[in-house]
Each structure stands twice: as structure tokens, then as C-alpha cells.
Design a protein around this motif. Structure first.
Motif, PDB file in Angstrom:
ATOM      1  N   UNK A   5       0.826  -1.208   0.000  1.00 15.55           N
ATOM      2  CA  UNK A   5       0.000   0.000   0.000  1.00 15.55           C
ATOM      3  C   UNK A   5       0.858   1.255   0.000  1.00 15.55           C
ATOM      4  N   UNK A   6       1.933   1.259   0.780  1.00 16.76           N
ATOM      5  CA  UNK A   6       2.819   2.433   0.800  1.00 16.76           C
ATOM      6  C   UNK A   6       3.543   2.596  -0.528  1.00 16.76           C
ATOM      7  N   UNK A   7       3.937   1.467  -1.140  1.00 25.19           N
ATOM      8  CA  UNK A   7       4.682   1.534  -2.399  1.00 25.19           C
ATOM      9  C   UNK A   7       3.789   1.999  -3.545  1.00 25.19           C
ATOM     10  N   UNK A   8       2.500   1.661  -3.490  1.00 25.14           N
ATOM     11  CA  UNK A   8       1.570   2.027  -4.561  1.00 25.14           C
ATOM     12  C   UNK A   8       1.662   3.514  -4.875  1.00 25.14           C
ATOM     13  N   UNK A   9       1.614   4.368  -3.840  1.00 23.43           N
ATOM     14  CA  UNK A   9       1.660   5.804  -4.135  1.00 23.43           C
ATOM     15  C   UNK A   9       3.061   6.388  -4.007  1.00 23.43           C
ATOM     16  N   UNK A  10       4.021   5.584  -3.539  1.00 23.33           N
ATOM     17  CA  UNK A  10       5.402   6.067  -3.490  1.00 23.33           C
ATOM     18  C   UNK A  10       6.057   6.033  -4.870  1.00 23.33           C
ATOM     19  N   UNK A  11       5.683   5.057  -5.718  1.00 23.48           N
ATOM     20  CA  UNK A  11       6.316   4.929  -7.034  1.00 23.48           C
ATOM     21  C   UNK A  11       6.139   6.185  -7.898  1.00 23.48           C
ATOM     22  N   UNK A  12       4.935   6.749  -8.024  1.00 20.77           N
ATOM     23  CA  UNK A  12       4.822   7.999  -8.801  1.00 20.77           C
ATOM     24  C   UNK A  12       5.597   9.155  -8.179  1.00 20.77           C
ATOM     25  N   UNK A  13       5.720   9.167  -6.841  1.00 24.82           N
ATOM     26  CA  UNK A  13       6.508  10.224  -6.202  1.00 24.82           C
ATOM     27  C   UNK A  13       7.977  10.111  -6.596  1.00 24.82           C
ATOM     28  N   UNK A  14       8.480   8.886  -6.641  1.00 22.69           N
ATOM     29  CA  UNK A  14       9.867   8.653  -7.065  1.00 22.69           C
ATOM     30  C   UNK A  14      10.051   9.095  -8.513  1.00 22.69           C
ATOM     31  N   UNK A  15       9.068   8.756  -9.361  1.00 21.35           N
ATOM     32  CA  UNK A  15       9.141   9.165 -10.771  1.00 21.35           C
ATOM     33  C   UNK A  15       9.170  10.679 -10.895  1.00 21.35           C
ATOM     34  N   UNK A  16       8.339  11.372 -10.113  1.00 21.53           N
ATOM     35  CA  UNK A  16       8.319  12.841 -10.136  1.00 21.53           C
ATOM     36  C   UNK A  16       9.690  13.405  -9.780  1.00 21.53           C
ATOM     37  N   UNK A  17      10.317  12.874  -8.747  1.00 26.05           N
ATOM     38  CA  UNK A  17      11.622  13.375  -8.326  1.00 26.05           C
ATOM     39  C   UNK A  17      12.697  13.079  -9.368  1.00 26.05           C
ATOM     40  N   UNK A  18      12.670  11.869  -9.937  1.00 26.99           N
ATOM     41  CA  UNK A  18      13.663  11.515 -10.948  1.00 26.99           C
ATOM     42  C   UNK A  18      13.547  12.409 -12.180  1.00 26.99           C
ATOM     43  N   UNK A  19      12.312  12.609 -12.635  1.00 26.23           N
ATOM     44  CA  UNK A  19      12.120  13.439 -13.831  1.00 26.23           C
ATOM     45  C   UNK A  19      12.495  14.889 -13.533  1.00 26.23           C
ATOM     46  N   UNK A  20      12.009  15.400 -12.406  1.00 33.12           N
ATOM     47  CA  UNK A  20      12.248  16.801 -12.083  1.00 33.12           C
ATOM     48  C   UNK A  20      13.695  17.131 -11.810  1.00 33.12           C
ATOM     49  N   UNK A  21      14.435  16.183 -11.225  1.00 36.35           N
ATOM     50  CA  UNK A  21      15.811  16.468 -10.813  1.00 36.35           C
ATOM     51  C   UNK A  21      16.866  15.918 -11.759  1.00 36.35           C
ATOM     52  N   UNK A  22      16.498  14.899 -12.568  1.00 36.86           N
ATOM     53  CA  UNK A  22      17.531  14.212 -13.348  1.00 36.86           C
ATOM     54  C   UNK A  22      17.250  14.240 -14.849  1.00 36.86           C
ATOM     55  N   UNK A  23      16.042  13.862 -15.256  1.00 36.58           N
ATOM     56  CA  UNK A  23      15.803  13.569 -16.677  1.00 36.58           C
ATOM     57  C   UNK A  23      14.930  14.611 -17.379  1.00 36.58           C
ATOM     58  N   UNK A  24      14.755  15.785 -16.807  1.00 37.45           N
ATOM     59  CA  UNK A  24      13.855  16.766 -17.406  1.00 37.45           C
ATOM     60  C   UNK A  24      14.296  17.174 -18.812  1.00 37.45           C
ATOM     61  N   UNK A  25      15.563  17.061 -19.100  1.00 39.09           N
ATOM     62  CA  UNK A  25      16.067  17.419 -20.433  1.00 39.09           C
ATOM     63  C   UNK A  25      15.965  16.263 -21.425  1.00 39.09           C
ATOM     64  N   UNK A  26      15.467  15.117 -20.972  1.00 39.27           N
ATOM     65  CA  UNK A  26      15.346  13.932 -21.831  1.00 39.27           C
ATOM     66  C   UNK A  26      13.881  13.507 -21.882  1.00 39.27           C
ATOM     67  N   UNK A  27      13.116  13.984 -22.862  1.00 44.13           N
ATOM     68  CA  UNK A  27      11.671  13.694 -22.890  1.00 44.13           C
ATOM     69  C   UNK A  27      11.339  12.213 -22.949  1.00 44.13           C
TER      70      UNK A  27
END
Length: 667
Positions: A5-27
Motif C-alpha cells: 500500500x505504501x509503495x503504490x503511491x510512493x512509485x509515482x513520487x519517485x518518478x516525479x523526483x527523478x524526472x524533475x531532478x535528473x531527466x527533465x532534459x530527456x523527454x
């Protein structure tokens, strides 16, 4: 299940952080991360759903905010039948829409940013669904509000999109203010009982055993109605409905995800989650029913004259959310939540088919469409089935859930609201198939003769020029059309959307066709899953039969006018103007803003300037004047100081000599 249950909504949060901090320049990588994250959440949501269906339940949290030595507000999650059902809805719809967006948003200069915010929204919505108490749900409630602002304003260079984003954010704040006051009031009530809590389960116990009524039902009624204020704003119920049609300025997949299937359903979910509290105060339930029933017919009337295909869907969403509120307000938890469940799939499908049309021809105006069934057979068929489900045609999913809402309204004995609901059945069928016939029947009327993404290419190009330079601007304004097979190009004929967009349509068609049958499964039915009380589905032949007749009449009239062109629409100009201007409610609100709020703010400003600042500045000037006057007493001249001392001694001598002579101080 706790970890899942905790992982269910943690995964999109991780994706948000990865995209925002690391891969924003790579669509491409950003979209892949977001889709994989929500796919993982979807799989885990199905596992959690299966566990809950087997009888598992979970409530878990940790102290988050301490209030005094003996009170702490926790951050917690709760997994039960209601939250498990919503987990599946949110993750399923979100996954399909994110895949669909690969084709729809191809070439957009904000592609990575778009997926970043989609991940943040999915995280916030899943957190809202899993919240175990009012504090936790309010945190994520505001989170989805922020995401709505960011995604509606995705094309922020377009003034209409920027204004629509602000309008949505500000309008929902009015409802959220009431929501927050309701939370504080409930906490105050429970604190006076000696057990300060905002936990849904504990509030339900206190409501059911009558302890909440210790200080009178009036206070609890006010608290429940204030909670409902938040639902009015988030679910776009009258009178805070005005933001949702304008929210169509955002990308169509955003409209499908946030403003059709998930975020706007949050208000309905809140009432369902706090349903034991509402049940104890019938007045609050009556308010829910009245607002819902009126909103259903009110929004449907505006859908009759809308020419923007997305706004037709938007008014339909507002109307169907009203149906859900009517079901809950009539005391039928199962009816309201079942319509929430089925509506999420067929309304997401309707928005995505609208997006498919827009992507193919570059316009949202129904008057520029026509004849598209020959060019877009998949979109034609899927929109037709979704529209029939919305209209309540059996055996599609919308029929079974809407029938339960109508039966609940009928059983409640509120004949006015039941009449509103039945009239809305006819109106819904008419305006939905009006849009369908105008889009797919008749002759092709040319669309918009330019390459575009959701008719905002010029704005995307301006953003791209700012961010990526001229080359990016050219790419956004049309360079993507040929390689991606997407938007309508000058001189070309319309065509079906690519597979990455068509396959999600076909997948969503499945629950549109069959999800309503869940009501008929007896011990494994929707009612048994939600309430744990397997009750047989009761089809009311009078209510159900009447709703079918009204829906068929609505579709038939739409066909005669817009399909076969055998009739001309009746034009009553004053009525048309009233509906086209949305009852002038926006103008009324603007006038209220100008006359009441801005004028009031000016009065407050003048009071602050003249009175408050006048007092403060007057005290300052008084101090300066006194200082200016007495500063001459310290001149630095010894002779002056001697004269003061001599004068003082002289005064003392006179008083000590004269007072005894006058008998003062003597017997």
C-alpha cells in the motif's frame, strides 16, 4: 499488504523526483520513467484489491503533528474496499492516459514537464485515496489542486490557459476554506469529548454511537456541510462549477485524467469516505442531495448548446458528478460510488476519443467537423459506445449505475430531485449524441487548415522558442506532424489516430461495456464488496424503463436534427443566449468581484491608510514633537544648568515658606 500500500503511491513520487531532478532534459526517458512507475502502481493496486476482496484490511500511520502533551495528529493510510476500488480506478485510467499521451503530446516542447506533473498528480491522488484521516486527505487534496493548476496551464503562453488555471485554483480555494473550517470544527468537537481525533474510522464510531451529538446535532451538521463545501469545489458542483468548463484549455489527456475520471471525483470520494458522519445528520445529506440533483440538470442544460467538443464533455462531467452526489444524498452509498466507478471509465474514454478527433483535424469546434466516421472508424465506434453508456443504454455500464442512482432518488421520496434526474437522462442523451452526430455524420466540413497539437501549436512554438531556441519552435509548430502521424496537416484528409492512442481507447471500451455487470454478481457484487452485505440487485421496472425510454427519445431527437438532418433545431433566442452565456454566472461573479470584493478591499485599504496608519504615524509625530521641544533643555551650557538649579531651589524655598503660613501641612 502494508508494504504494498505504501509503495503504490510512493512509485509515482519517485518518478516525479527523478524526472524533475535528473531527466527533465530527456523527454523520452522522462515519459518512460513515469509510465513504468504508474504501471508498477497499477500491478500493486490489483494485488491490494485482491487482498481486500479476500477480507484483508489495513490502517497504519505514524505521529506527525503534536498538539499539546496528549494529542498528536497522525499521517496515516487506510486500505479497505472503498480505497481499494479507487486505487484500481486511478491507476488504470492514469496508465492508459499516460500511454495515450505518447502520441497525443508528441513534439510538445513541455513533454518531459508534462510527464513530471502527471507523476506528481498520480502520487497526490493515490495519497488522497489511501488517507486514513481528514488531515492526511487535506494534504493530498491540496496536492491535486496544485497539479490541476500546473496541468491546466501547461500551455502557459496562451492567455486563456493561464487564466483557466488561475480560475480553477482560486475557485476551488473557496470550497477548501470551508473544508478546512469543517476539519477544525470536528477536531474541536472530539477534543471536547476528551478524544481529539480526525481519523475516519474513529469519527464513524463516535457518530454511530451518538457521542458526536453530545453538544447538539446542529454543530455536527455544520461540520458535515463545511466538509461538503470542499467537495462542492473539487467536484465542480453548483455554485463552484464555473472552473471546470474553462479547464478544457489544458491538454485533452489532462482533461480525461484529472477533470473527468479522478480529481473531480475526489469530492464524491470524500462524502463517501465520511458517509457514516453524514448519515447521522440527515440535514447534511439533504444538502448533498439538493446540490447534486440541481447540478445534474443545471449543467446538462448548458451542454445542449456547447459547440466545443471538450466543453460538451465537461458539462457532462459536472452533471454526472451531480448524479453521484444525488445518490449519496439519497442515502445510497453503493449507488453513488458505483456510478463513480463506471463513470471513470466511459468518461475517460469519451475525452480520449474527443482528443483523437482534435489530434486528427486540429479543431475542437463541432461546427468544423462532420463525416469523420469514414476516416476514423475506431474513434467513431468507441465514442458511440461511451456515449451510449453515458446516456444509460442497457446493457452498458452507465445504465446499471445510473439506474441505481435514479432508484435511490425515487426511494428517498424527494419527487422534485427525482424529476430533475429523469429530465437529465433525456438531456444527457440528446447533447451527447448531438456531439457524436455532428462529429461523425454528414459531410466533412474541413476542420482547421493547419498543423497543430490540440489547436495550441502557435503557443507551444512560443514556449519552445523561449526554452529551446528557433529549431525547437519549428519542431513544435508542425515539424512533428509527418514523423508522428499526428496532427492534421494542410490539404490532408483526416485519419485514424496512431496505435499508441487507439489501443488505450479499445482497452477502456472493455470496462465501458462490462463493468456494470458487477452489480449483478450476488455475493461477489459491487454492493457486497463495498458494504460487506450481499444484497440482490433490484431492477425497478418503472424507473429503469422510464429512463431507457427517455434516453432513446433523446438519442432519436439528436439523430433527426443532427444525423439525418430531417428537422431543424428550435431556436428560442433568449433561451439560447441564456444557456450560451452559462446563465451569466461568470459575469455575476465578476461583478461581485468588482463591486463587493475589490470595493471592500479598497475600503479596507483606506481604513488601513487613514485610521491605522494615521494612529501609528500620529504617535510617531507626537514623540518627535515632544523630543523637538524638550531637546533644548540639554544645551550643554553650564550657566543654563545653574540657572535651572537655582530656579528649582527658589521654587522649593517659596513653597516651604509660604505653605506653613497658609496653614498647609500644619495642625
Amino acid at each position: 499488504m502494508a508494504s504494498l500500500a505504501w509503495v503504490v503511491f510512493a512509485l509515482p513520487a519517485i518518478a516525479f523526483l527523478l524526472i524533475g531532478l535528473v531527466t527533465l532534459s530527456n523527454p523520452r526517458l522522462s515519459s518512460l520513467i513515469s509510465i513504468l512507475a504508474v504501471a508498477g502502481s497499477w500491478v500493486l493496486a490489483l494485488v491490494v484489491f485482491a487482498a481486500v476482496a479476500g477480507g484483508a484490511r489495513l490502517e497504519q500511520g505514524f505521529p506527525w503533528l503534536s498538539i499539546g502533551p496528549d494529542a498528536a495528529l497522525p499521517f496515516g493510510i487506510r486500505v479497505d474496499s472503498l480505497s481499494a476500488m479507487m486505487l484500481v480506478v486511478v491507476t488504470t485510467v492514469s496508465l492508459l492516459i499516460q500511454v495515450y499521451s505518447l502520441g497525443y503530446m508528441a513534439g510538445d516542447p513541455g513533454f518531459a514537464r508534462y510527464y513530471c506533473f502527471l507523476s506528481l498528480f498520480t502520487f497526490s491522488m493515490l495519497g488522497l485515496v489511501l488517507a486514513a484521516n481528514l488531515l492526511t486527505i487535506f494534504i493530498f487534496w491540496e496536492g491535486v489542486g496544485v497539479c490541476s493548476y500546473l496541468l491546466i496551464g501547461h500551455w502557459f503562453a496562451k492567455p486563456e490557459a493561464a487564466e483557466a488555471a488561475k480560475k480553477a485554483f482560486v475557485t476551488t480555494r473557496f470550497g477548501d476554506f470551508g473544508f478546512l473550517i469543517g476539519i477544525l470544527l470536528l477536531f474541536t468537537i472530539t477534543a471536547r469529548l476528551g478524544e481529539p481525533t480526525l481519523d475516519f474510522a474513529r469519527l464513524a464510531e463516535l457518530a454511530e454511537n451518538g457521542q458526536l451529538m453530545t453538544f447538539g446535532s446542529g454543530l455536527v451538521t455544520v461540520a458535515a456541510v463545511l466538509l461538503f463545501c470542499g467537495a462542492i469545489g473539487k467536484s465542480a458542483q453548483f455554485p463552484l462549477h464555473v472552473w471546470l468548463p474553462d479547464a478544457m484549455e489544458g491538454p485533452t489527456p489532462v482533461s480525461a485524467l484529472i477533470h473527468a475520471a479522478t480529481m473531480v471525483a475526489a469530492g464524491v470520494y470524500l462524502v463517501a469516505r465520511a458517509f457514516p458522519l453524514f448519515e447521522t445528520v440527515p440535514t447534511a445529506l439533504t444538502v448533498v442531495a439538493i446540490i447534486g440533483g440541481f447540478t445534474a440538470i443545471f449543467a446538462a442544460t448548458m451542454g445542449l448548446v456547447a459547440n466545443d467538443i471538450k466543453r460538451v464533455m465537461a458539462y457532462s462531467t459536472v452533471s454526472q458528478l451531480g448524479y453521484m452526489m444525488l445518490g449519496l444524498g439519497s442515502g445510497a452509498l453503493v449507488a453513488g460510488t458505483f456510478h463513480l466507478f463506471t463513470h471513470a471509465f466511459f468518461k475517460a474514454l469519451l475525452f480520449l476519443t474527443a482528443g483523437s478527433v482534435i489530434h486528427a483535424i486540429g479543431t475542437q469546434d463541432l461546427r468544423e467537423m462532420g463525416g469523420l466516421r469514414r476516416y476514423m472508424p475506431i474513434t467513431f465506434a468507441t465514442m458511440g459506445f461511451a456515449g451510449a453508456a453515458l446516456a444509460g443504454i442497457p446493457p452498458l455500464s452507465g445504465f446499471w449505475s445510473k439506474d441505481e442512482v435514479l432508484a435511490a432518488a425515487y426511494s428517498s421520496g424527494n419527487w422534485v430531485l427525482f424529476l430533475f434526474a429523469m429530465i437529465t437522462v433525456f438531456l444527457t442523451a440528446f447533447y451527447m449524441f448531438r456531439a457524436w452526430f455532428m462529429t461523425f455524420f454528414g459531410e466533412w466540413r474541413g476542420g482547421r487548415q493547419e498543423s497543430s497539437i490540440d489547436v495550441h501549436a502557435a503557443d507551444a512554438a512560443r514556449i519552445a522558442q523561449d526554452v529551446h531556441g528557433t529549431h525547437g519552435a519549428v519542431h513544435a509548430a508542425g515539424g512533428h506532424a509527418a514523423p508522428h502521424g499526428g496532427a492534421h496537416a494542410p490539404g490532408s484528409t483526416p485519419h485514424e489516430s496512431p496505435a499508441v492512442m487507439s489501443i488505450p481507447l479499445l482497452i477502456l471500451l472493455v470496462p465501458t461495456l462490462v463493468s456494470g455487470f458487477w452489480a449483478l454478481l450476488g455475493p461477489a457484487s459491487f454492493a457486497a464488496f463495498i458494504e460487506g452485505k450481499p444484497e440482490p440487485f433490484r431492477f425497478d421496472p418503472v424507473v429503469g424503463g422510464l429512463s431507457i425510454v427517455l434516453a432513446v427519445l433523446g438519442i432519436g431527437l439528436a439523430y433527426l436534427i443532427y444525423g439525418a438532418r430531417a428537422m431543424r433545431p428550435i431556436s428560442v433566442q433568449p433561451l439560447y443566449e441564456l444557456l450560451a452565456h452559462k446563465y451569466w454566472i461568470d459575469e455575476i461573479y465578476n461583478k461581485i468581484m468588482d463591486v463587493v470584493i475589490l470595493a471592500g478591499a479598497q475600503l479596507v485599504f483606506l481604513f488601513d491608510l487613514r485610521v491605522i496608519d494615521g494612529i501609528v504615524d500620529g504617535i510617531g509625530r507626537l514623540a518627535v514633537g515632544i523630543g523637538y521641544t524638550v531637546r533644548t533643555l540639554q544645551s550643554g551650557r553650564v550657566q543654563a544648568y545653574a540657572m535651572v538649579v537655582f530656579g528649582g531651589l527658589l521654587v522649593i524655598m517659596v513653597f516651604t515658606t509660604l505653605l506653613p503660613l497658609l496653614g498647609v501641612g500644619t495642625r
